[in-house]
Design a protein around this motif. Structure first.
Motif, PDB file in Angstrom:
ATOM      1  N   VAL A 119      36.022  14.641  35.580  1.00  0.00           N
ATOM      2  CA  VAL A 119      35.576  15.353  36.785  1.00  0.00           C
ATOM      3  C   VAL A 119      36.508  16.517  37.101  1.00  0.00           C
ATOM      4  N   TYR A 120      37.821  16.297  37.027  1.00  0.00           N
ATOM      5  CA  TYR A 120      38.770  17.379  37.293  1.00  0.00           C
ATOM      6  C   TYR A 120      38.643  18.498  36.258  1.00  0.00           C
ATOM      7  N   GLN A 121      38.455  18.132  35.006  1.00  0.00           N
ATOM      8  CA  GLN A 121      38.302  19.136  33.956  1.00  0.00           C
ATOM      9  C   GLN A 121      37.048  19.963  34.182  1.00  0.00           C
ATOM     10  N   LEU A 122      35.947  19.312  34.519  1.00  0.00           N
ATOM     11  CA  LEU A 122      34.702  20.034  34.773  1.00  0.00           C
ATOM     12  C   LEU A 122      34.819  20.942  35.990  1.00  0.00           C
ATOM     13  N   CYS A 123      35.385  20.420  37.063  1.00  0.00           N
ATOM     14  CA  CYS A 123      35.543  21.230  38.283  1.00  0.00           C
ATOM     15  C   CYS A 123      36.460  22.422  38.040  1.00  0.00           C
ATOM     16  N   THR A 124      37.528  22.216  37.291  1.00  0.00           N
ATOM     17  CA  THR A 124      38.437  23.320  36.969  1.00  0.00           C
ATOM     18  C   THR A 124      37.719  24.398  36.165  1.00  0.00           C
ATOM     19  N   CYS A 125      36.906  23.990  35.206  1.00  0.00           N
ATOM     20  CA  CYS A 125      36.145  24.968  34.421  1.00  0.00           C
ATOM     21  C   CYS A 125      35.203  25.766  35.312  1.00  0.00           C
ATOM     22  N   TYR A 126      34.519  25.096  36.225  1.00  0.00           N
ATOM     23  CA  TYR A 126      33.591  25.812  37.108  1.00  0.00           C
ATOM     24  C   TYR A 126      34.333  26.736  38.069  1.00  0.00           C
ATOM     25  N   VAL A 127      35.498  26.327  38.561  1.00  0.00           N
ATOM     26  CA  VAL A 127      36.286  27.191  39.452  1.00  0.00           C
ATOM     27  C   VAL A 127      36.768  28.428  38.693  1.00  0.00           C
ATOM     28  N   VAL A 128      37.238  28.252  37.459  1.00  0.00           N
ATOM     29  CA  VAL A 128      37.693  29.392  36.660  1.00  0.00           C
ATOM     30  C   VAL A 128      36.530  30.339  36.365  1.00  0.00           C
ATOM     31  N   MET A 129      35.381  29.790  36.020  1.00  0.00           N
ATOM     32  CA  MET A 129      34.212  30.650  35.766  1.00  0.00           C
ATOM     33  C   MET A 129      33.797  31.397  37.025  1.00  0.00           C
ATOM     34  N   ALA A 130      33.800  30.735  38.164  1.00  0.00           N
ATOM     35  CA  ALA A 130      33.439  31.390  39.426  1.00  0.00           C
ATOM     36  C   ALA A 130      34.445  32.480  39.782  1.00  0.00           C
ATOM     37  N   ALA A 131      35.729  32.210  39.583  1.00  0.00           N
ATOM     38  CA  ALA A 131      36.758  33.218  39.865  1.00  0.00           C
ATOM     39  C   ALA A 131      36.592  34.423  38.943  1.00  0.00           C
ATOM     40  N   PHE A 132      36.312  34.177  37.679  1.00  0.00           N
ATOM     41  CA  PHE A 132      36.089  35.276  36.739  1.00  0.00           C
ATOM     42  C   PHE A 132      34.896  36.125  37.167  1.00  0.00           C
ATOM     43  N   LEU A 133      33.795  35.469  37.530  1.00  0.00           N
ATOM     44  CA  LEU A 133      32.611  36.215  37.969  1.00  0.00           C
ATOM     45  C   LEU A 133      32.873  36.976  39.263  1.00  0.00           C
ATOM     46  N   LEU A 134      33.643  36.396  40.163  1.00  0.00           N
ATOM     47  CA  LEU A 134      33.980  37.075  41.409  1.00  0.00           C
ATOM     48  C   LEU A 134      34.823  38.324  41.148  1.00  0.00           C
ATOM     49  N   VAL A 135      35.830  38.195  40.292  1.00  0.00           N
ATOM     50  CA  VAL A 135      36.663  39.349  39.947  1.00  0.00           C
ATOM     51  C   VAL A 135      35.830  40.416  39.248  1.00  0.00           C
ATOM     52  N   LEU A 136      34.964  40.010  38.355  1.00  0.00           N
ATOM     53  CA  LEU A 136      34.078  40.957  37.673  1.00  0.00           C
ATOM     54  C   LEU A 136      33.180  41.676  38.672  1.00  0.00           C
ATOM     55  N   LEU A 137      32.630  40.952  39.612  1.00  0.00           N
ATOM     56  CA  LEU A 137      31.781  41.551  40.643  1.00  0.00           C
ATOM     57  C   LEU A 137      32.560  42.540  41.506  1.00  0.00           C
ATOM     58  N   VAL A 138      33.783  42.184  41.877  1.00  0.00           N
ATOM     59  CA  VAL A 138      34.618  43.084  42.682  1.00  0.00           C
ATOM     60  C   VAL A 138      34.919  44.359  41.889  1.00  0.00           C
ATOM     61  N   PHE A 139      35.252  44.237  40.599  1.00  0.00           N
ATOM     62  CA  PHE A 139      35.517  45.423  39.790  1.00  0.00           C
ATOM     63  C   PHE A 139      34.271  46.288  39.645  1.00  0.00           C
ATOM     64  N   MET A 140      33.125  45.664  39.484  1.00  0.00           N
ATOM     65  CA  MET A 140      31.881  46.434  39.366  1.00  0.00           C
ATOM     66  C   MET A 140      31.574  47.170  40.663  1.00  0.00           C
ATOM     67  N   CYS A 141      31.765  46.508  41.801  1.00  0.00           N
ATOM     68  CA  CYS A 141      31.546  47.162  43.100  1.00  0.00           C
ATOM     69  C   CYS A 141      32.551  48.285  43.318  1.00  0.00           C
ATOM     70  N   PHE A 142      33.799  48.044  42.949  1.00  0.00           N
ATOM     71  CA  PHE A 142      34.836  49.061  43.087  1.00  0.00           C
ATOM     72  C   PHE A 142      34.512  50.281  42.231  1.00  0.00           C
ATOM     73  N   GLN A 143      34.062  50.041  41.004  1.00  0.00           N
ATOM     74  CA  GLN A 143      33.719  51.137  40.121  1.00  0.00           C
ATOM     75  C   GLN A 143      32.520  51.908  40.643  1.00  0.00           C
ATOM     76  N   LYS A 144      31.541  51.213  41.149  1.00  0.00           N
ATOM     77  CA  LYS A 144      30.346  51.882  41.664  1.00  0.00           C
ATOM     78  C   LYS A 144      30.655  52.685  42.928  1.00  0.00           C
ATOM     79  N   CYS A 145      31.491  52.134  43.804  1.00  0.00           N
ATOM     80  CA  CYS A 145      31.803  52.818  45.060  1.00  0.00           C
ATOM     81  C   CYS A 145      32.796  53.968  44.873  1.00  0.00           C
ATOM     82  N   CYS A 146      33.764  53.806  44.033  1.00  0.00           N
ATOM     83  CA  CYS A 146      34.845  54.792  43.931  1.00  0.00           C
ATOM     84  C   CYS A 146      34.610  55.846  42.853  1.00  0.00           C
ATOM     85  N   CYS A 147      33.718  55.622  41.966  1.00  0.00           N
ATOM     86  CA  CYS A 147      33.526  56.555  40.840  1.00  0.00           C
ATOM     87  C   CYS A 147      32.324  57.464  41.062  1.00  0.00           C
TER      88      CYS A 147
END
Length: 143
Positions: free
Chosen positions: A114-142
């Motif tokens: 359970v901890y391994q699965l939850c950790t994987c999902y948290v890491v994937m969610a964090a990666f997607l969140l960072v990717l989304l923030v970078f995409m928004c930053f690029q779209k707004c600032c460029c």
């Protein structure tokens, strides 16, 4: 992988959970070593390979890319299967019951899964969140 081997017989309620850890660990190590080997070989042979920028020698061969993609698809599917198996028996009995000898799962193997699965999902969610923030930053600032 080690937890799966150690507790292979200690989860009769869902015997696929230790197998999930064992197989996922083995194939995860294979994928990790394959990627590591490719990176080492690419760096070692960077100067030897021709000046063609698209040429990466045998290390970008279709066989390697196919193997890498198949390993990724397998591990992704295996992760989904492990999620189903673990959360399908949410909070099993952690001690073997006298009147139901097959209705238990060792606490260590279950909670590790359970901890391994939850950790994987948290890491994937964090990666997607960072990717989304970078995409928004690029779209707004460029603009």
């Amino acid at each position: 992988m080690v937890t799966g081997v150690k507790y292979l017989e200690d989860c009769p309620k869902e015997p696929r959970i230790p197998v999930y850890l064992l197989v996922g660990g083995c194939f995860g190590i294979i994928k990790l070593l394959s990627s590591l080997w490719r990176n080492i070989q690419t760096r070692r042979n960077r100067d030897v390979i021709s000046d063609d920028p698209d040429s990466d020698g045998a290390f970008s061969s279709s066989t390697y890319r196919t193997m890498d993609a198949l390993l990724f698809v397998f591990l992704f599917g295996w992760h989904i299967a492990g999620t189903y198996w673990a959360f399908n028996i949410w909070t099993p009995h952690f001690d073997q019951l006298l009147y139901e000898p097959s209705n238990w799962c060792d606490k260590t193997v279950y909670m590790f899964t359970v901890y391994q699965l939850c950790t994987c999902y948290v890491v994937m969610a964090a990666f997607l969140l960072v990717l989304l923030v970078f995409m928004c930053f690029q779209k707004c600032c460029c603009r």
